[in-house]
Design an enzyme around this catalytic site. Structure first.
Site, PDB file in Angstrom:
ATOM      1  CG  MET A  41      -1.730  -1.256   1.417  1.00 44.26           C
ATOM      2  SD  MET A  41      -2.812  -1.138   2.856  1.00 44.26           S
ATOM      3  CE  MET A  41      -3.252  -2.874   3.077  1.00 44.26           C
ATOM      4  CG  MET A 141     -10.054  -5.975  -3.418  1.00 42.03           C
ATOM      5  SD  MET A 141      -8.817  -6.811  -2.377  1.00 42.03           S
ATOM      6  CE  MET A 141      -9.081  -5.997  -0.790  1.00 42.03           C
ATOM      7  N   GLY A 146      -7.139  -1.400   1.930  1.00 43.63           N
ATOM      8  CA  GLY A 146      -6.428  -0.396   2.704  1.00 43.63           C
ATOM      9  C   GLY A 146      -6.112  -0.790   4.125  1.00 43.63           C
ATOM     10  CG  PHE A 147      -7.085   0.302   7.099  1.00 43.49           C
ATOM     11  CD1 PHE A 147      -6.051   0.719   7.933  1.00 43.49           C
ATOM     12  CD2 PHE A 147      -7.666   1.238   6.264  1.00 43.49           C
ATOM     13  CE1 PHE A 147      -5.616   2.038   7.927  1.00 43.49           C
ATOM     14  CE2 PHE A 147      -7.245   2.557   6.249  1.00 43.49           C
ATOM     15  CZ  PHE A 147      -6.217   2.959   7.095  1.00 43.49           C
ATOM     16  N   GLY A 148      -6.460  -4.177   7.189  1.00 42.21           N
ATOM     17  CA  GLY A 148      -6.841  -5.535   7.536  1.00 42.21           C
ATOM     18  C   GLY A 148      -7.912  -5.538   8.609  1.00 42.21           C
ATOM     19  N   GLY A 149      -8.499  -6.713   8.845  1.00 44.49           N
ATOM     20  CA  GLY A 149      -9.428  -6.879   9.945  1.00 44.49           C
ATOM     21  C   GLY A 149     -10.832  -6.394   9.697  1.00 44.49           C
ATOM     22  N   GLY A 181     -11.708 -10.324   5.029  1.00 48.89           N
ATOM     23  CA  GLY A 181     -12.668 -10.874   5.971  1.00 48.89           C
ATOM     24  C   GLY A 181     -12.871 -12.368   5.875  1.00 48.89           C
TER      25      GLY A 181
END
Length: 226
Positions: A41, A141, A146-149, A181
């Site tokens: 990223m 996607m 942009g972000f995990g979790g 996810g």
């Protein structure tokens, strides 16, 4: 040449959820995985900043697991081929970041890697179906990049089903991959939708035994494979 679907579902642990101070050890912890997923990223295409080419160059030397590099970056025409040159097995970039995805895919392949195209959850797949003939993987996607979790977005599975049907009909030759996810619950519906390769971060690395988590996810996906 006829495309052969992977015999069993593929699991690609995401090092975004790993300990960045011990990446070689974290790679060893998931020995037996099909791919090792590397999220790149740039803080421009997505708001987060992770790792880049020097880390990939080091990882190539530290693991025999093929690296699956997911470039969430601007200007993939400039930056994607060097990841292939560094030894990545598969280099995926975003459709939304490129004016000429076919040219980027061909440059990635010429540099020695497989080429993947990724689409965000809100991006329709129909405009890209024709150019998918130029790609080896499609990365759907199932969270905003942009972000995990983040939580899984099941609506994206409709895109996976469309592509799965085209692959099964012989009109496309690629691996259908999903990222975002994925865990022991969501992998069931993703597998039923025809996904071949499952990226899993916290569901692997936030466990006591990442290797066992990989095997468990593969088993669940196998039993629900569509």
């Amino acid at each position: 040449m006829t495309f052969t679907r992977p015999a069993v579902p593929m699991i690609a642990p995401s090092i975004l959820s790993a300990d960045f101070a011990n990446l070689a050890e974290e790679a060893r912890a998931v020995a037996g995985s099909d791919w090792l997923h590397v999220d790149v990223m740039d803080a421009h295409f997505v708001p987060n900043l992770t790792l880049g080419l020097p880390v990939v160059q080091s990882l190539v030397k530290a693991t025999d697991i093929p690296l699956d590099c997911h470039l969430m970056i601007e200007d993939p025409a400039r930056w994607a081929p060097p990841y292939a040159e560094a030894g990545a097995h598969n280099v995926t970039f975003h459709a939304e970041a490129s004016d000429d995805p076919i040219a980027v895919a061909r440059d990635i392949r010429a540099a020695g890697a497989k080429a993947g195209l990724s689409v965000k959850p809100g991006t329709p797949i129909e405009p890209y179906l024709e150019i998918l003939r130029e790609f080896d993987t499609l990365l759907v996607m199932s969270v905003e990049p942009g972000f995990g979790g983040q939580s899984f977005i099941p609506e994206v599975l409709a895109k996976a089903r469309v592509v799965r049907n085209l692959v099964d009909a012989g009109e496309l030759r690629l691996i259908v991959e999903i990222d975002g996810g994925i865990n022991a619950d969501t992998i069931e519906q993703a597998a039923e939708a025809g996904i071949d390769c499952f990226v899993a971060g916290s569901a692997v690395y936030n466990t006591a035994d990442p290797g066992a988590a990989v095997r468990s996810l593969r088993s669940i996906a196998t039993s629900h494979r569509g």
